[in-house]
Motif scaffolding. Structure first.
Motif, PDB file in Angstrom:
ATOM      1  N   ASP A  43       1.543  -0.066   6.334  1.00  0.00           N
ATOM      2  CA  ASP A  43       1.288  -1.228   5.484  1.00  0.00           C
ATOM      3  C   ASP A  43       0.736  -0.857   4.121  1.00  0.00           C
ATOM      4  O   ASP A  43       0.685  -1.698   3.218  1.00  0.00           O
ATOM      5  CB  ASP A  43       0.306  -2.182   6.178  1.00  0.00           C
ATOM      6  CG  ASP A  43       0.959  -2.977   7.293  1.00  0.00           C
ATOM      7  OD1 ASP A  43       2.197  -3.091   7.297  1.00  0.00           O
ATOM      8  OD2 ASP A  43       0.229  -3.486   8.168  1.00  0.00           O
ATOM      9  N   GLN A  92       7.187 -19.199   2.015  1.00  0.00           N
ATOM     10  CA  GLN A  92       6.868 -18.410   3.197  1.00  0.00           C
ATOM     11  C   GLN A  92       7.797 -17.205   3.287  1.00  0.00           C
ATOM     12  O   GLN A  92       7.610 -16.342   4.132  1.00  0.00           O
ATOM     13  CB  GLN A  92       7.014 -19.274   4.457  1.00  0.00           C
ATOM     14  CG  GLN A  92       6.010 -20.420   4.530  1.00  0.00           C
ATOM     15  CD  GLN A  92       4.575 -19.929   4.570  1.00  0.00           C
ATOM     16  OE1 GLN A  92       4.238 -19.017   5.318  1.00  0.00           O
ATOM     17  NE2 GLN A  92       3.728 -20.538   3.760  1.00  0.00           N
ATOM     18  N   GLY A 110       5.984 -13.449   1.926  1.00  0.00           N
ATOM     19  CA  GLY A 110       5.049 -14.150   2.792  1.00  0.00           C
ATOM     20  C   GLY A 110       4.609 -13.353   4.000  1.00  0.00           C
ATOM     21  O   GLY A 110       3.498 -13.553   4.503  1.00  0.00           O
ATOM     22  N   SER A 111       5.444 -12.423   4.467  1.00  0.00           N
ATOM     23  CA  SER A 111       5.100 -11.645   5.658  1.00  0.00           C
ATOM     24  C   SER A 111       4.195 -10.464   5.336  1.00  0.00           C
ATOM     25  O   SER A 111       3.606  -9.867   6.238  1.00  0.00           O
ATOM     26  CB  SER A 111       6.375 -11.136   6.339  1.00  0.00           C
ATOM     27  OG  SER A 111       7.037 -10.181   5.519  1.00  0.00           O
ATOM     28  N   LYS A 112       4.080 -10.101   4.043  1.00  0.00           N
ATOM     29  CA  LYS A 112       3.309  -8.920   3.658  1.00  0.00           C
ATOM     30  C   LYS A 112       2.038  -9.251   2.879  1.00  0.00           C
ATOM     31  O   LYS A 112       1.017  -8.579   3.024  1.00  0.00           O
ATOM     32  CB  LYS A 112       4.176  -7.991   2.803  1.00  0.00           C
ATOM     33  CG  LYS A 112       5.402  -7.420   3.514  1.00  0.00           C
ATOM     34  CD  LYS A 112       5.004  -6.352   4.505  1.00  0.00           C
ATOM     35  CE  LYS A 112       6.236  -5.687   5.114  1.00  0.00           C
ATOM     36  NZ  LYS A 112       5.864  -4.646   6.089  1.00  0.00           N
ATOM     37  N   ASP A 113       2.100 -10.268   2.026  1.00  0.00           N
ATOM     38  CA  ASP A 113       1.014 -10.523   1.087  1.00  0.00           C
ATOM     39  C   ASP A 113      -0.328 -10.797   1.751  1.00  0.00           C
ATOM     40  O   ASP A 113      -1.385 -10.544   1.166  1.00  0.00           O
ATOM     41  CB  ASP A 113       1.377 -11.689   0.163  1.00  0.00           C
ATOM     42  CG  ASP A 113       2.326 -11.264  -0.938  1.00  0.00           C
ATOM     43  OD1 ASP A 113       2.601 -10.059  -1.039  1.00  0.00           O
ATOM     44  OD2 ASP A 113       2.807 -12.131  -1.679  1.00  0.00           O
ATOM     45  N   ASN A 114      -0.298 -11.357   2.955  1.00  0.00           N
ATOM     46  CA  ASN A 114      -1.557 -11.695   3.623  1.00  0.00           C
ATOM     47  C   ASN A 114      -2.110 -10.563   4.479  1.00  0.00           C
ATOM     48  O   ASN A 114      -3.178 -10.713   5.074  1.00  0.00           O
ATOM     49  CB  ASN A 114      -1.357 -12.940   4.496  1.00  0.00           C
ATOM     50  CG  ASN A 114      -1.073 -14.175   3.656  1.00  0.00           C
ATOM     51  OD1 ASN A 114      -1.582 -14.310   2.549  1.00  0.00           O
ATOM     52  ND2 ASN A 114      -0.260 -15.080   4.173  1.00  0.00           N
ATOM     53  N   LYS A 115      -1.398  -9.448   4.547  1.00  0.00           N
ATOM     54  CA  LYS A 115      -1.906  -8.324   5.328  1.00  0.00           C
ATOM     55  C   LYS A 115      -3.038  -7.649   4.561  1.00  0.00           C
ATOM     56  O   LYS A 115      -2.954  -7.406   3.366  1.00  0.00           O
ATOM     57  CB  LYS A 115      -0.793  -7.316   5.616  1.00  0.00           C
ATOM     58  CG  LYS A 115       0.203  -7.814   6.657  1.00  0.00           C
ATOM     59  CD  LYS A 115       1.109  -6.690   7.121  1.00  0.00           C
ATOM     60  CE  LYS A 115       2.005  -7.146   8.268  1.00  0.00           C
ATOM     61  NZ  LYS A 115       2.821  -6.044   8.802  1.00  0.00           N
ATOM     62  N   GLU A 116      -4.088  -7.310   5.277  1.00  0.00           N
ATOM     63  CA  GLU A 116      -5.298  -6.772   4.646  1.00  0.00           C
ATOM     64  C   GLU A 116      -5.039  -5.471   3.901  1.00  0.00           C
ATOM     65  O   GLU A 116      -5.556  -5.258   2.804  1.00  0.00           O
ATOM     66  CB  GLU A 116      -6.369  -6.543   5.720  1.00  0.00           C
ATOM     67  CG  GLU A 116      -7.685  -6.021   5.177  1.00  0.00           C
ATOM     68  CD  GLU A 116      -8.713  -5.794   6.263  1.00  0.00           C
ATOM     69  OE1 GLU A 116      -9.801  -5.294   5.935  1.00  0.00           O
ATOM     70  OE2 GLU A 116      -8.427  -6.122   7.431  1.00  0.00           O
ATOM     71  N   LYS A 120      -0.770  -4.968  -3.635  1.00  0.00           N
ATOM     72  CA  LYS A 120       0.156  -5.721  -4.471  1.00  0.00           C
ATOM     73  C   LYS A 120       1.001  -4.714  -5.265  1.00  0.00           C
ATOM     74  O   LYS A 120       0.479  -3.909  -6.026  1.00  0.00           O
ATOM     75  CB  LYS A 120      -0.599  -6.640  -5.421  1.00  0.00           C
ATOM     76  CG  LYS A 120      -1.392  -7.735  -4.706  1.00  0.00           C
ATOM     77  CD  LYS A 120      -0.468  -8.691  -3.973  1.00  0.00           C
ATOM     78  CE  LYS A 120      -1.237  -9.892  -3.406  1.00  0.00           C
ATOM     79  NZ  LYS A 120      -2.120  -9.506  -2.277  1.00  0.00           N
TER      80      LYS A 120
END
Length: 294
Positions: A43, A92, A110-116, A120
């Protein structure tokens, strides 16, 4: 190697080459050198590269590149941003966020941006070799029925390490890691197709604006010069003035004042803008953004 060792090698747990943690078969990716990267460390990499192409050292360098990109976004762009374009404004799935004042853009996911752990990722405008819309259809479930919409969006091709920039438009530079084409998916079903593909069209229009695709055109009732003609004229004037200053400096041997240096630099910028179709302006902005990193 016995059969047991064979299956153990495939299905057994491995050690991540980066964090040293164990990673099972479903949470790892094999990289060059018969080593593995776990999903958590994965990630920290761009999801636009195939990790299997890289060695551990190469991926480590890529992770540092991604960390720096994340810092530019958070420490340089976000605090100073006043206006930017984002298509769509919320999704999304995927989209594109343009930062013209910094000569860069990023792909929203949407599937990547919220991963800790996921940084960016920024792309420079001068790394883009080409872009185009794509529209995919699937065969219908019933015979004699029309094809059905599958997905659509934009395909972006960056200048990769293997590309010959001498055969491309002037001003482009290679991305250090990405050689694969990037598919930005805006819609995957009929419900999304009408609205979200309009966002894709807007994103294409924005790229056209950046690359001066329509700069040679003039309005129906416009009698002045086009944007391209003005830029070419400024480039020619800049060249003439720079040549004159060079002759003067050679004759007098005197030092240039800061004001004169700034004037010469502005003339040289005008020459670069004419040669690159305006792209060099965004190159300078991106260079300035990167230079502001501490």
């Amino acid at each position: 190697m016995g059969l047991g060792d064979f299956f153990k090698n495939i299905f057994g747990k491995k050690t991540c080459a980066f964090c040293g943690g164990e990673c099972g078969m479903m949470s790892r990716t094999k990289i060059k050198g018969d080593e593995y990267i776990c999903s958590k460390c994965d990630d920290m990499c761009s999801f636009h590269i195939r990790k299997s192409r890289f060695t551990k050292d190469e991926l480590a360098g890529h992770m540092e590149y991604m960390k720096r990109s994340d810092r530019i976004y958070k420490e340089v762009i976000l605090p100073a941003i006043q206006k930017h374009e984002r298509y769509p404004s919320a999704t999304q799935r995927q989209g594109i966020e343009f930062f013209d004042d910094f000569g860069m853009f990023r792909i929203i996911d949407g599937s990547k941006d919220n991963k800790e752990n996921y940084p960016k990722e920024l792309f420079r405008y001068d790394q883009v070799a080409s872009y185009e819309p794509y529209y995919e259809e699937a065969e219908p479930e019933e015979a004699d029925k029309p094809k059905v919409f599958h997905e659509g969006g934009i395909i972006i091709r960056l200048v990769g390490a293997l590309d010959d920039t001498t055969k491309m438009r002037k001003g482009l530079r290679a991305h250090p890691y990405i050689t694969e084409e990037i598919k930005v998916c805006f819609a995957t079903n009929d419900r999304e197709k009408e609205n979200y593909l309009k966002y894709a069209e807007n994103a294409i229009w924005h790229f056209n604006y950046i690359f001066g695709v329509n700069d040679g055109q003039k309005g129906l009732f416009s009698f002045g010069m086009s944007t391209k003609e003005k830029r070419d004229l400024m480039g020619a004037v800049g060249f003439a003035k720079t040549a004159m200053e060079a002759v003067k400096a050679a004759k007098t041997g005197g030092e240039l004042t800061d004001e004169k240096k700034a004037e010469i630099q502005a003339n040289m910028n005008a020459m670069e803008d004419a040669q690159t179709g305006g792209l060099s302006e965004y190159t300078r902005r991106a260079d300035e953004a990167e230079a502001r990193m501490k």
